[in-house]
Design an enzyme around this catalytic site. Structure first.
Site, short mmCIF file in Angstrom:
data_model
loop_
_atom_site.label_atom_id
_atom_site.label_comp_id
_atom_site.label_asym_id
_atom_site.label_seq_id
_atom_site.Cartn_x
_atom_site.Cartn_y
_atom_site.Cartn_z
N GLY A 60 4.20 -1.17 -3.35
CA GLY A 60 4.46 -1.13 -4.79
C GLY A 60 4.75 -2.47 -5.43
O GLY A 60 4.40 -2.71 -6.58
N ASP A 108 14.74 3.09 -8.34
CA ASP A 108 14.90 4.48 -8.80
C ASP A 108 16.26 4.94 -8.29
O ASP A 108 17.29 4.61 -8.88
CB ASP A 108 13.73 5.33 -8.28
CG ASP A 108 13.70 6.73 -8.86
OD1 ASP A 108 14.75 7.21 -9.32
OD2 ASP A 108 12.64 7.38 -8.86
N LYS A 117 14.77 2.65 -13.39
CA LYS A 117 14.67 3.98 -14.00
C LYS A 117 16.07 4.48 -14.37
O LYS A 117 16.98 4.42 -13.54
CB LYS A 117 13.99 4.94 -13.02
CG LYS A 117 13.42 6.16 -13.69
CD LYS A 117 13.00 7.21 -12.70
CE LYS A 117 11.63 6.99 -12.15
NZ LYS A 117 11.18 8.19 -11.37
O1 LIG Z 1 14.79 3.44 -5.43
P1 LIG Z 1 14.11 4.39 -4.51
O2 LIG Z 1 14.28 5.82 -4.96
O3 LIG Z 1 14.46 4.19 -3.07
O4 LIG Z 1 12.55 4.16 -4.68
C1 LIG Z 1 11.98 2.90 -4.87
C2 LIG Z 1 10.89 2.65 -3.87
O5 LIG Z 1 9.89 3.67 -3.97
C3 LIG Z 1 8.60 3.06 -4.01
O6 LIG Z 1 8.11 2.83 -2.74
P2 LIG Z 1 7.37 3.96 -1.88
O7 LIG Z 1 8.31 4.53 -0.89
O8 LIG Z 1 6.70 4.93 -2.83
O9 LIG Z 1 6.28 3.12 -1.09
P3 LIG Z 1 5.10 2.22 -1.70
O10 LIG Z 1 5.73 0.95 -2.19
O11 LIG Z 1 4.21 1.98 -0.54
O12 LIG Z 1 4.47 3.00 -2.83
C4 LIG Z 1 8.85 1.73 -4.70
O13 LIG Z 1 7.85 0.79 -4.40
C5 LIG Z 1 10.21 1.32 -4.18
O14 LIG Z 1 10.11 0.53 -3.01
N1 LIG Z 2 5.17 5.39 -8.17
C1 LIG Z 2 6.48 5.61 -8.17
N2 LIG Z 2 7.19 5.32 -7.08
C2 LIG Z 2 8.50 5.59 -7.14
N3 LIG Z 2 9.43 5.41 -6.20
C3 LIG Z 2 10.59 5.83 -6.73
N4 LIG Z 2 10.43 6.28 -7.98
C4 LIG Z 2 9.13 6.13 -8.26
C5 LIG Z 2 8.35 6.42 -9.42
O1 LIG Z 2 8.80 6.89 -10.47
N5 LIG Z 2 7.02 6.13 -9.30
#
Ligand SMILES: O=P(O)(O)OC[C@H]1O[C@H](OP(=O)(O)OP(=O)(O)O)[C@H](O)[C@@H]1O
Ligand SMILES: Nc1nc2[nH]cnc2c(=O)[nH]1
Length: 190
Positions: free
Chosen positions: A55, A113, A141
């Site tokens: 991300g 988040d 968020k």
């Molecule tokens: O604050 P939190 O609720 O812990 O969520 C935040 C994390 O969620 C997403 O990663 P994800 O696990 O979706 O992996 P990605 O980066 O590969 O999409 C984002 O990139 C953050 O690293």
């Molecule tokens: N793509 C995406 N990843 C998340 N990881 C935690 N929250 C989010 C969200 O709202 N969107």
């Protein structure tokens, strides 16, 4: 209709019906302002800029070229959503490197988040002996489900309402990381 066609239809519908929370121009302006703040904070230091994959990659690329101090780049991959729209346990796909020992570490991710991902990454960097660990996110968020009350990143570009977000690196079911602004999935699609 094949399941691949159904998925493609869903992905196009979600993008079409999404709520634009921050336009591409607003995102770029906010990253520009944040870059000044980060540059000021790291005056005289030579940190390691650690992108959290997947991300964080688009935000990190936009931010790093605006930072005016010497830095090294590295990355980690921790995921707790794994392509889903609700999170589970933090899973390490690429663990922190021992070269973080004694370094000032700047963690760069797309979203704070609940915050479990960032807290777990901070702990892992400290366990590797980092001299300091700061966090920087594109979007915070807004809700009251943070892993710790009042949890914030050290640097935050934007805030967004409590919807499932995509765009600027954030995915919807693994897709649409490429969307240039920040969008909320409409309730009827989530
Ligand atoms: O604050 P939190 O609720 O812990 O969520 C935040 C994390 O969620 C997403 O990663 P994800 O696990 O979706 O992996 P990605 O980066 O590969 O999409 C984002 O990139 C953050 O690293
Ligand atoms: N793509 C995406 N990843 C998340 N990881 C935690 N929250 C989010 C969200 O709202 N969107």
């Amino acid at each position: 209709m094949s399941s691949a066609d159904q998925l493609q239809q869903e992905l196009r519908r979600v993008r079409r019906e999404a709520i634009e929370l921050h336009s591409s121009d607003q995102v770029q302006e906010a990253i520009g302002k944040l870059a000044f703040e980060v540059t000021e904070a790291y005056a005289g230091k030579v940190p390691v800029f650690v992108t959290i994959m997947n991300g964080g990659m688009i935000f990190a690329a936009e931010l790093v070229k605006r930072l005016d101090f010497p830095l090294e780049m590295d990355y980690l991959h921790a995921s707790r959503y794994l392509g889903e729209t609700t999170g589970g346990e933090v899973e390490w796909l690429v663990t922190p490197n021992a070269s973080l020992a004694g370094r000032d570490v700047l963690i760069v991710d797309d979203i704070l988040d609940v915050g479990s991902t960032l807290l777990s990454i901070i702990d892992a960097c400290k366990a590797q002996g980092a001299a300091s660990v700061k966090t920087c996110v594109l979007v915070d968020k807004q809700h009251d489900r943070k892993a710790r009350p009042g949890l914030k990143a050290d640097f935050t570009a934007l805030q967004a309402e409590d919807l499932y977000l995509f765009g600027m690196g954030m995915d919807y079911k693994g897709f649409w990381r490429n969307a240039p602004g920040i969008y909320g999935v409409r309730e009827s699609n989530s």
